[in-house]
Design a protein around this motif. Structure first.
Motif, short mmCIF file in Angstrom:
data_model
loop_
_atom_site.label_atom_id
_atom_site.label_comp_id
_atom_site.label_asym_id
_atom_site.label_seq_id
_atom_site.Cartn_x
_atom_site.Cartn_y
_atom_site.Cartn_z
N ALA A 1 0.83 -1.21 0.00
CA ALA A 1 0.00 0.00 0.00
C ALA A 1 0.86 1.26 0.00
O ALA A 1 0.40 2.34 -0.41
CB ALA A 1 -0.94 0.00 1.21
N ARG A 2 2.11 1.14 0.46
CA ARG A 2 3.06 2.25 0.41
C ARG A 2 3.89 2.23 -0.87
O ARG A 2 4.81 3.04 -1.03
CB ARG A 2 3.99 2.20 1.63
N GLY A 3 3.60 1.29 -1.76
CA GLY A 3 4.33 1.21 -3.02
C GLY A 3 5.73 0.63 -2.90
O GLY A 3 6.60 0.93 -3.73
N VAL A 4 5.96 -0.22 -1.89
CA VAL A 4 7.29 -0.77 -1.63
C VAL A 4 7.28 -2.28 -1.86
O VAL A 4 6.30 -2.96 -1.54
CB VAL A 4 7.73 -0.45 -0.18
N LEU A 5 8.39 -2.81 -2.40
CA LEU A 5 8.52 -4.23 -2.68
C LEU A 5 9.07 -4.96 -1.46
O LEU A 5 9.87 -4.41 -0.70
CB LEU A 5 9.45 -4.45 -3.87
N MET A 6 8.67 -6.25 -1.32
CA MET A 6 9.11 -7.05 -0.17
C MET A 6 9.46 -8.46 -0.61
O MET A 6 8.70 -9.11 -1.33
CB MET A 6 8.03 -7.10 0.91
N ALA A 7 10.62 -8.94 -0.14
CA ALA A 7 11.03 -10.33 -0.34
C ALA A 7 10.95 -11.07 0.99
O ALA A 7 10.93 -10.47 2.06
CB ALA A 7 12.44 -10.40 -0.90
N LYS A 8 10.93 -12.40 0.90
CA LYS A 8 10.92 -13.25 2.10
C LYS A 8 12.19 -14.10 2.12
O LYS A 8 12.51 -14.74 1.12
CB LYS A 8 9.70 -14.18 2.10
N HIS A 9 12.88 -14.09 3.25
CA HIS A 9 14.02 -14.99 3.44
C HIS A 9 13.58 -16.21 4.22
O HIS A 9 12.91 -16.11 5.25
CB HIS A 9 15.15 -14.32 4.22
N SER A 10 13.96 -17.37 3.73
CA SER A 10 13.89 -18.60 4.52
C SER A 10 14.81 -19.62 3.89
O SER A 10 14.73 -19.90 2.70
CB SER A 10 12.48 -19.18 4.58
N ASP A 11 15.68 -20.19 4.70
CA ASP A 11 16.46 -21.33 4.25
C ASP A 11 15.53 -22.54 4.06
O ASP A 11 14.37 -22.52 4.47
CB ASP A 11 17.53 -21.68 5.28
N GLY A 12 16.08 -23.59 3.49
CA GLY A 12 15.41 -24.87 3.47
C GLY A 12 14.49 -25.10 2.28
O GLY A 12 14.43 -24.32 1.33
#
Length: 363
Positions: free
Chosen positions: A243-254
């Motif tokens: 909603a703020r126009g920002v991109l997001m990634a998710k970190h997770s091993d495995g």
């Protein structure tokens, strides 16, 4: 195309002029060891919580020098939760979580403030101030808009089990106290949204939601538990930052295959690091590469620690060939640049990315 634009273009799933380079984190000792290849003006090798303010400032400046020398496109900056030394190798943060600092600087949770579900009614999360975003502010002041500043923060699952003092305790809550588990996750989610948006206000260009969800063979929890106790809160966070126009990634091993479609469905823009011991990045590219950016995959368990720079270069070439065509790929290690990573191999990895990562990919 500039570094920042290159990084954000790829994270958004499109094709930039070349494969962006970035890493989730570079450990204190690794920053110094890599920087030795460029300068003799170095900070002491200490963990951050052992440093004076002047030493910490010099370490951050040394990291930014490394980022500039190796032409990174993005730079990760953490949240500062104010770890206070309370004993030998023990620190306590502003949330009341007590951790033991490993020799690599990784905090291992020893005790949380919520000993029982009943403790939640009297527990108050701290109110973040500007000091929580100091790393972002320092990077912004030094780099201006030349590189993408990526703000890193753990997610509701990791904070929930840390506040409970251990992952096993939270898993028991899923069975014995499910309403409490949801109440805890919602409280943390509201807090994390406040922190993520505060980081954007401080100058962050992109965000990464930290915290492992899987081990080498499968997820830490069942897919049903992920969908009930974690996915709704991940989606709230992703929706708030979008909603703020920002991109997001998710970190997770495995091995994330059991919940891969869920991660894509909630709208994450990227998934890191596609651990090579658990997932084949070519297969991930074929199955979901048109829906989400892939980040990472250069093995930091063995390859970057034991191989020759020439062997690292070959793996980088092969990985770019598998993951980069069409865009939506950012090259990094398969976790972080930790002290066992040979500095010459880290340098070889990033330089090989520049050598082979020009679009169109023709390898």
């Amino acid at each position: 195309m500039g570094n920042k634009e290159r990084f954000l273009t790829a994270l958004g799933g499109a094709q930039p002029d070349m494969v962006p380079i970035w890493d989730l984190a570079i450990n204190e000792a690794s920053i110094v060891n890599i920087a030795r290849h460029f300068t003799d003006d170095l900070p002491p090798v200490k963990m951050v919580h052992e440093m004076t303010p002047d030493e910490m400032f010099k370490l951050v400046n040394t990291l930014m020098m490394v980022v500039e020398e190796l032409d990174f496109d993005g730079m990760t900056m953490p949240v500062f939760t104010g770890r206070e030394v309370i004993g030998k190798d023990l620190v306590k943060d502003k949330l009341g979580i007590i951790s033991r600092m490993s020799p690599h600087g990784e905090p291992v949770v020893m005790e949380g403030p919520l000993k029982s579900p009943g403790d939640l009614k009297n527990y108050k999360l701290p109110v973040p101030d500007a000091s929580w975003f100091l790393a972002v502010q320092l990077a912004k002041a030094r780099l201006k808009d030349s590189k993408a500043i990526v703000f890193q923060l753990s997610g509701p699952f990791k904070f929930s089990w840390a506040l409970r003092g251990g992952m096993a305790t939270l898993f028991m809550d899923y069975f014995d106290h499910p309403d409490f588990a949801h109440e805890l996750a919602q409280m943390i989610t509201d807090f994390l949204i406040q922190l993520f948006l505060g980081a954007v206000d401080a100058g962050a260009d992109a965000l990464i939601l930290d915290g492992d969800l899987a081990m080498n063979n499968t997820t830490l929890m069942s897919p049903a538990q992920y969908r009930e106790f974690i996915k709704p809160y991940h989606k709230q966070i992703v929706d708030a930052v979008h909603a703020r126009g920002v991109l997001m990634a998710k970190h997770s091993d495995g091995n994330l295959w059991p919940i891969m479609e869920d991660l894509v469905e909630i709208g994450l823009d990227g998934i890191h690091p596609i651990q090579p011991q658990s997932m084949d990045i070519g297969e991930v590219k074929r199955r979901v590469g048109d829906k989400v950016c892939l980040l990472g995959n250069i093995d930091c368990q063995r390859l970057l620690c034991e191989a020759t720079p020439g062997q690292v270069e070959q793996v980088v070439r092969d990985t770019i060939k598998a993951a980069a065509p069409g865009g939506g790929y950012i090259l990094s290690s398969s976790n972080t640049i930790h002290p066992d990573v040979l500095p010459e191999n880290a340098i070889a990895m990033f330089r090989a990315a520049r050598k082979y990562g020009k679009y169109p990919i023709d390898l």
